[in-house]
Design an enzyme around this catalytic site. Structure first.
Site, PDB file in Angstrom:
ATOM      1  N   CYS A 133       0.836  -1.207   0.000  1.00 28.17           N
ATOM      2  CA  CYS A 133       0.000   0.000   0.000  1.00 28.17           C
ATOM      3  C   CYS A 133       0.866   1.250   0.000  1.00 28.17           C
ATOM      4  O   CYS A 133       1.479   1.595   1.015  1.00 28.17           O
ATOM      5  CB  CYS A 133      -0.923  -0.009   1.219  1.00 28.17           C
ATOM      6  N   CYS A 136      -0.382   3.931   2.449  1.00 19.54           N
ATOM      7  CA  CYS A 136      -0.090   3.631   3.852  1.00 19.54           C
ATOM      8  C   CYS A 136       1.388   3.826   4.186  1.00 19.54           C
ATOM      9  O   CYS A 136       1.737   4.440   5.198  1.00 19.54           O
ATOM     10  CB  CYS A 136      -0.477   2.190   4.182  1.00 19.54           C
ATOM     11  N   ASP A 137       2.261   3.279   3.347  1.00 17.49           N
ATOM     12  CA  ASP A 137       3.677   3.186   3.694  1.00 17.49           C
ATOM     13  C   ASP A 137       4.593   4.110   2.898  1.00 17.49           C
ATOM     14  O   ASP A 137       5.765   4.276   3.254  1.00 17.49           O
ATOM     15  CB  ASP A 137       4.153   1.740   3.493  1.00 17.49           C
TER      16      ASP A 137
END
Length: 304
Positions: A133, A136-137
């Site tokens: 992701c 997300c990261d």
């Protein structure tokens, strides 16, 4: 035991749209979502092809859908459906991680999850350089060297997003051309993101964190190592249909649920919508299927 006219399993675009339509029809309905939000939909960094929005993130669009759906139906988060039983002509028993419900009809819109590469080192380094992701990261890799594995829309979208975050991005693709839509490929070129063609990842290496990937060129048979700080895997998805299959719902060879044009499955009272049905995996299609499934359920419940 709580009883409903309709239970919707999954709170993504298909499930939320189904909830809106069901609520407006006056059906006693509930949405059960196994996570706090709509799963992988929150990970889409940006979209330019959803009608009504020139540019919007998956998270923002889902929040708008969710807010609208909650005007019509309650949504229960962190409640995973464990089992579906067809108990009689008038009802379906749904067992979740928190209890049991009886319903006259059920829409399965559980979607799909990221497919793994299944290579050495992948599982070992999840959270330590292996990511699925970018939203997300991605911020953790500002100024660092990362690779994105894949050649479809998701891979290209994530690559562009990572580039905008300040990452040094390279795409690795097993073929000699991308599968992504033309406008995304044009944006890839505009952002000067390089592609390593005809190559697959054979192994992910490192000590405490990822430091290298072993690449294999499928045409030359040559193996090379590439130094990286992170790897983002975007090689497609697999359907979350295990519970549906256990209930006797028919699926295709890949596990996607088979439906007719009205989103009915082979089991009366059970419907499916969204990515769980395979086909064209676009949000606008998922919403359309959610609407059709909900209207079909309404007509069937009304006629019984």
């Amino acid at each position: 035991m709580e009883e409903y006219d309709l239970i919707i399993v999954g709170g993504g675009p298909a499930g939320l749209t189904a909830g809106i339509y069901a609520g407006r029809q006056g059906m006693n309905t509930i949405i059960l979502e196994m996570m706090t939000g709509a799963g992988s939909g929150y990970m889409v960094p940006s979209m330019e092809n959803y009608p009504g929005f020139d540019l919007i993130s998956g998270k923002d669009l889902l929040e708008k859908m969710r807010k609208q759906a909650e005007k019509h139906v309650p949504i229960k988060n962190m409640e995973e459906v464990k089992k579906i039983d067809k108990i009689d002509a008038d009802g379906i028993l749904v067992t979740t991680s928190k209890g049991e419900y009886k319903t006259k009809s059920l829409i399965i819109s559980t979607g799909s999850r990221h497919r793994r590469l299944k290579v050495p080192g992948e599982v070992d380094f999840i959270g330590r350089g292996v990511c699925y992701c970018a939203t997300c990261d991605g911020p953790l890799y500002h100024g660092k060297d990362v690779v994105v594995i894949g050649g479809g829309n998701a891979a290209v979208q994530e690559s562009i997003y990572l580039k905008k975050l300040g990452c040094n991005v390279t795409i690795i693709h097993r073929r000699d051309q991308l599968r992504a839509e033309k406008y995304l490929q044009e944006k890839l070129e505009e952002n000067n993101i390089p592609v390593i063609w005809d190559s697959v990842v054979k192994e992910i290496k490192g000590d405490m964190v990822v430091s290298h990937v072993l690449l294999h060129n499928v045409k030359t048979e040559e193996n090379t190592e590439l130094s990286i700080d992170g790897i983002f895997i975007a090689v497609g998805e697999e359907p979350l249909s295990k519970v549906a299959r256990a209930a006797g719902v028919e699926v295709d060879g890949e596990g996607y649920i088979l439906t007719d044009k009205l989103q009915r499955t082979n089991i009366p009272g059970l419907y499916a919508a969204g990515d769980i049905t395979g086909g064209i995996k676009q949000w606008v299609v998922a919403c359309a299927e959610g609407a059709v499934a909900s209207l079909s359920a309404f007509e069937d419940v009304k006629s019984n």
